[in-house]
Motif scaffolding. Sequence first.
Motif, short mmCIF file in Angstrom:
data_model
loop_
_atom_site.label_atom_id
_atom_site.label_comp_id
_atom_site.label_asym_id
_atom_site.label_seq_id
_atom_site.Cartn_x
_atom_site.Cartn_y
_atom_site.Cartn_z
N TYR A 40 0.84 -1.21 0.00
CA TYR A 40 0.00 0.00 0.00
C TYR A 40 0.87 1.26 0.00
O TYR A 40 0.59 2.21 -0.72
CB TYR A 40 -0.96 0.02 1.19
N THR A 90 -7.11 1.99 7.33
CA THR A 90 -8.31 1.22 7.03
C THR A 90 -9.28 1.34 8.19
O THR A 90 -8.85 1.45 9.35
CB THR A 90 -7.97 -0.27 6.78
N PHE A 93 -9.04 -0.30 11.59
CA PHE A 93 -8.06 0.16 12.58
C PHE A 93 -8.56 1.36 13.38
O PHE A 93 -7.90 1.77 14.32
CB PHE A 93 -6.73 0.54 11.89
N ARG A 164 -6.13 -14.97 14.40
CA ARG A 164 -5.82 -13.54 14.53
C ARG A 164 -6.82 -12.73 13.71
O ARG A 164 -7.07 -13.05 12.55
CB ARG A 164 -4.40 -13.28 14.01
N THR A 166 -8.79 -8.58 13.06
CA THR A 166 -9.08 -7.18 13.37
C THR A 166 -10.62 -7.13 13.35
O THR A 166 -11.24 -8.16 13.05
CB THR A 166 -8.52 -6.22 12.29
N VAL A 168 -12.53 -6.36 11.12
CA VAL A 168 -13.02 -6.84 9.82
C VAL A 168 -13.66 -8.22 9.91
O VAL A 168 -14.72 -8.47 9.36
CB VAL A 168 -11.86 -6.92 8.79
N TYR A 169 -12.95 -9.11 10.61
CA TYR A 169 -13.30 -10.54 10.55
C TYR A 169 -14.09 -11.02 11.77
O TYR A 169 -14.52 -12.16 11.79
CB TYR A 169 -12.02 -11.38 10.48
N GLY A 201 -6.62 -13.61 9.42
CA GLY A 201 -7.29 -12.98 8.28
C GLY A 201 -6.35 -11.96 7.67
O GLY A 201 -5.63 -11.26 8.39
N TRP A 202 -6.36 -11.89 6.33
CA TRP A 202 -5.59 -10.86 5.60
C TRP A 202 -6.09 -10.85 4.16
O TRP A 202 -6.61 -11.88 3.68
CB TRP A 202 -4.07 -11.16 5.64
N PRO A 203 -5.92 -9.76 3.44
CA PRO A 203 -6.31 -9.76 2.02
C PRO A 203 -5.48 -10.75 1.19
O PRO A 203 -4.49 -11.29 1.67
CB PRO A 203 -6.06 -8.32 1.57
O1 173 Z 1 -6.19 -7.81 8.62
C1 173 Z 1 -6.05 -6.62 8.85
O2 173 Z 1 -5.14 -6.15 9.52
C2 173 Z 1 -7.01 -5.69 8.26
O3 173 Z 1 -8.01 -5.41 8.85
C3 173 Z 1 -6.70 -5.10 6.94
C4 173 Z 1 -7.55 -4.16 6.39
C5 173 Z 1 -7.26 -3.63 5.14
C6 173 Z 1 -6.12 -4.03 4.48
C7 173 Z 1 -5.27 -4.96 5.02
C8 173 Z 1 -5.56 -5.51 6.26
#
Ligand code: 173
Length: 322
Positions: A40, A90, A93, A164, A166, A168-169, A201-203
Amino acid sequence: MKKSVFATAAALLLAADVSVAAAQETTVRLISAFAENGIYVQRLQPWIEKFNAEGKGVMQINFLGGPKNIPAFEVGNAVKTGVIDMALNTGAFYTNVMPEADFLKLTQVSIAEQRKNGAFEAINKVWNEKGNMQYIGRPVENQPFHIYINKKIDKPDLTGLKIRITPVYRSFFQALGANVVTISPGEVYTALERGVVDGYGWPIGGIFDLNWQEKTKYRIDPGFYDAEVSLIMNLPAYKKLTDAQRDYLNKQVLALEAQNNFWAQYTIEETERQKKVGIETIRFDDATAKAFYDRAYAIGWETAEKQSPEIAARFKPLFAKK
Ligand code: 173
């Protein structure tokens, strides 16, 4: 010793004071919540160079670095309070600023479409009012999240596994039976190494930047949601810009977003690269895969609706696939 956030903040404020800019030129200080060597920021660096080269006399960006300056989960608050002007961040966070920040993972239309269909404005209304922030733009798209795991599973069931996360998951993985633990990206490698977690979790892209491929056996397909990585700006700092500065910023951000077709190709490359180092793909049959994917969105929206019913209702039709 760990430098306190406040010491860092004070140093950053001081740094701002000494940079007396020309009358019509302003310099904004930018921090990334993602590591400097990651994809990024790698993509952002040449943009910042171009921004500064073309923005002489108008606007400059002073890139101060990654989460070593301000911990990843504190960057949102630093933008809200004006400790820094701008961040690459993001929503997951900065749910400590507003839970709605994490809703942006649920967009199923491009940022270009969001700018057209009213989503961008709707996001900004919330970001302005609840976050004291301006949502500037989204330079990352088409990066679905995946479950990476070190124990083989044959159905979407994470019972007995520690994963693990954030925000998101969280609700999705919990619904799949996982024990979850929130860990910032910078600390995941050690957690994997010590066996504190069975997966994460991760992209689809970026695990090599963090060396996690060394500690990863399987990736579960399909991916779900879309990793949202955006530029956000402190609202008073944004409002202080002159019309010319705001137009310049907007022009450059649109040019950045115009390069978002990069991400589809990057997905292909990263998938291939994972395969090459021996990360195996766990695939479900078609019906199970579809149910898994649909469940991710159903649970994502259900959680959003519980947290913030009115805003979730506003966002949902604007984020939905056309
Ligand atoms: O997994 C993470 O840390 C996360 O939430 C995230 C969000 C956007 C891009 C990469 C990771």
